[in-house]
Design a protein around this motif. Structure first.
Motif, PDB file in Angstrom:
ATOM      1  N   UNK A 257      64.703  20.642  75.445  1.00  0.00           N
ATOM      2  CA  UNK A 257      66.144  20.898  75.292  1.00  0.00           C
ATOM      3  C   UNK A 257      66.446  20.834  73.804  1.00  0.00           C
ATOM      4  N   UNK A 258      67.553  21.436  73.338  1.00  0.00           N
ATOM      5  CA  UNK A 258      67.889  21.328  71.924  1.00  0.00           C
ATOM      6  C   UNK A 258      67.995  19.856  71.511  1.00  0.00           C
TER       7      UNK A 258
ATOM      8  N   UNK B 268      57.106  17.064  72.258  1.00  0.00           N
ATOM      9  CA  UNK B 268      56.964  16.543  73.624  1.00  0.00           C
ATOM     10  C   UNK B 268      56.800  15.014  73.629  1.00  0.00           C
ATOM     11  N   UNK B 269      56.432  14.429  72.480  1.00  0.00           N
ATOM     12  CA  UNK B 269      56.335  12.968  72.413  1.00  0.00           C
ATOM     13  C   UNK B 269      57.711  12.323  72.493  1.00  0.00           C
ATOM     14  N   UNK B 270      58.689  12.986  71.899  1.00  0.00           N
ATOM     15  CA  UNK B 270      60.037  12.429  71.828  1.00  0.00           C
ATOM     16  C   UNK B 270      60.720  12.487  73.183  1.00  0.00           C
TER      17      UNK B 270
ATOM     18  N   UNK C 170      61.472  13.038  56.285  1.00  0.00           N
ATOM     19  CA  UNK C 170      60.403  13.601  55.443  1.00  0.00           C
ATOM     20  C   UNK C 170      59.045  13.621  56.129  1.00  0.00           C
ATOM     21  N   UNK C 171      58.774  12.598  56.960  1.00  0.00           N
ATOM     22  CA  UNK C 171      57.399  12.451  57.435  1.00  0.00           C
ATOM     23  C   UNK C 171      57.212  12.445  58.940  1.00  0.00           C
ATOM     24  N   UNK C 172      58.264  12.228  59.723  1.00  0.00           N
ATOM     25  CA  UNK C 172      58.018  11.998  61.152  1.00  0.00           C
ATOM     26  C   UNK C 172      58.487  13.115  62.083  1.00  0.00           C
ATOM     27  N   UNK C 173      59.677  13.628  61.828  1.00  0.00           N
ATOM     28  CA  UNK C 173      60.222  14.604  62.781  1.00  0.00           C
ATOM     29  C   UNK C 173      59.406  15.902  62.735  1.00  0.00           C
TER      30      UNK C 173
ATOM     31  N   UNK D 171      71.404  18.450  76.277  1.00  0.00           N
ATOM     32  CA  UNK D 171      70.752  18.340  74.968  1.00  0.00           C
ATOM     33  C   UNK D 171      70.103  16.961  74.857  1.00  0.00           C
ATOM     34  N   UNK D 172      69.102  16.880  74.016  1.00  0.00           N
ATOM     35  CA  UNK D 172      68.448  15.592  73.743  1.00  0.00           C
ATOM     36  C   UNK D 172      68.988  15.003  72.447  1.00  0.00           C
ATOM     37  N   UNK D 173      69.126  13.684  72.407  1.00  0.00           N
ATOM     38  CA  UNK D 173      69.665  13.012  71.216  1.00  0.00           C
ATOM     39  C   UNK D 173      68.728  11.897  70.770  1.00  0.00           C
ATOM     40  N   UNK D 174      68.478  11.876  69.464  1.00  0.00           N
ATOM     41  CA  UNK D 174      67.710  10.787  68.879  1.00  0.00           C
ATOM     42  C   UNK D 174      68.595  10.067  67.870  1.00  0.00           C
ATOM     43  N   UNK D 175      68.848   8.782  68.131  1.00  0.00           N
ATOM     44  CA  UNK D 175      69.625   7.959  67.195  1.00  0.00           C
ATOM     45  C   UNK D 175      68.633   7.197  66.328  1.00  0.00           C
ATOM     46  N   UNK D 176      68.812   7.283  65.010  1.00  0.00           N
ATOM     47  CA  UNK D 176      67.881   6.627  64.077  1.00  0.00           C
ATOM     48  C   UNK D 176      68.641   5.554  63.303  1.00  0.00           C
TER      49      UNK D 176
END
Ligand code: SAM
Length: 207
Positions: free
Chosen positions: A32-33, A25-27, A95-98, A56-61
């Motif tokens: 949504x997927x 929920x922070x993101x 590794x640590x955040x998602x 859908x939700x998208x996170x660009x890193x």
């Protein structure tokens, strides 16, 4: 001394705490997927996907600030509330955040191939990465990888064949859910130069 926080760009996601795993929920407040574009460059692929799949939700890193800013500007201009940009190192993010079991598809498109043998250990794909990836993907979630580098493609194919977390499935872009899969900036450039593109798709077996 405490570092001075950089103000977020519009559309940028700045985690409150980089040292503990995020909650979904922070993101995004909307459920949504979630799809992640790891090493998103100028963001063309993530923008095209966010446009194509508003549900859908998208996170660009991406680690480079200039590219993050460019993606944020383009997302704001295009009014895409389903796209956020995280400026962070790719391996650390997985590794640590998602959050565990949160990502329905992770796209790794044209990552640095580190062609010299002495640099192969810098390649993102290895057993540890695949182990961490299987934890953040939902069961049955997909890992999609493209490269123009034959050596890296073979390396990735081998790593996946040894992994107990994934099995390879076909990448059918003529029909089904991958039809209309957008071309990335680098892909367009490589194809224009006459290079071939290798792609693989692997499904997460972990529960
Ligand atoms: C070759 S470009 C591909 C960009 C985009 N995926 C495309 O296909 O157009 C690789 C991108 O990954 C980013 N990158 C490389 N290593 C990274 C890392 N460890 N963490 C986050 N981003 C990284 C680079 O800054 C660059 O934007």
């Amino acid at each position: 001394m405490k570092p001075i926080p950089r103000p977020a760009e519009p559309g940028e996601f700045l985690p409150e705490n980089y040292f503990c795993r995020l909650s979904s929920s922070e993101l995004f407040t909307r459920e949504a997927p979630l799809e992640v574009d790891l090493g998103s460059g100028d963001g063309s692929f993530a923008l095209a996907m966010a446009r194509q799949f508003p549900n859908r939700n998208f996170l660009a890193v991406e680690r480079l600030l200039g590219r993050v800013r460019k993606t944020c500007k383009r997302a704001t201009r295009a009014q895409l509330p389903n796209l956020r940009v995280l400026r962070l190192e790719a391996r650390y993010t997985v590794e640590w955040l998602l959050p565990h079991a949160s990502v329905s598809r992770l796209h790794l498109l044209f990552p640095d191939p580190w062609p010299k043998a002495r640099h192969h250990r810098r390649r993102l794909i290895n057993a540890e990465f695949l182990g961490a990836l299987s934890k953040v993907l939902v069961p049955g979630g997909d890992f999609l990888f493209k490269t123009d580098h034959e050596g890296y493609f073979e390396w990735a194919t081998d790593a996946l064949s040894f992994s107990k977390h994934f099995h390879s499935i076909s990448w059918d872009d003529q029909s089904g859910e991958l039809s209309g899969y957008p071309q990335t900036d680098f892909e367009a450039q490589w194809l224009a130069e006459g290079r071939s593109v290798h792609q693989l798709r692997a499904r997460n077996l972990s529960h």
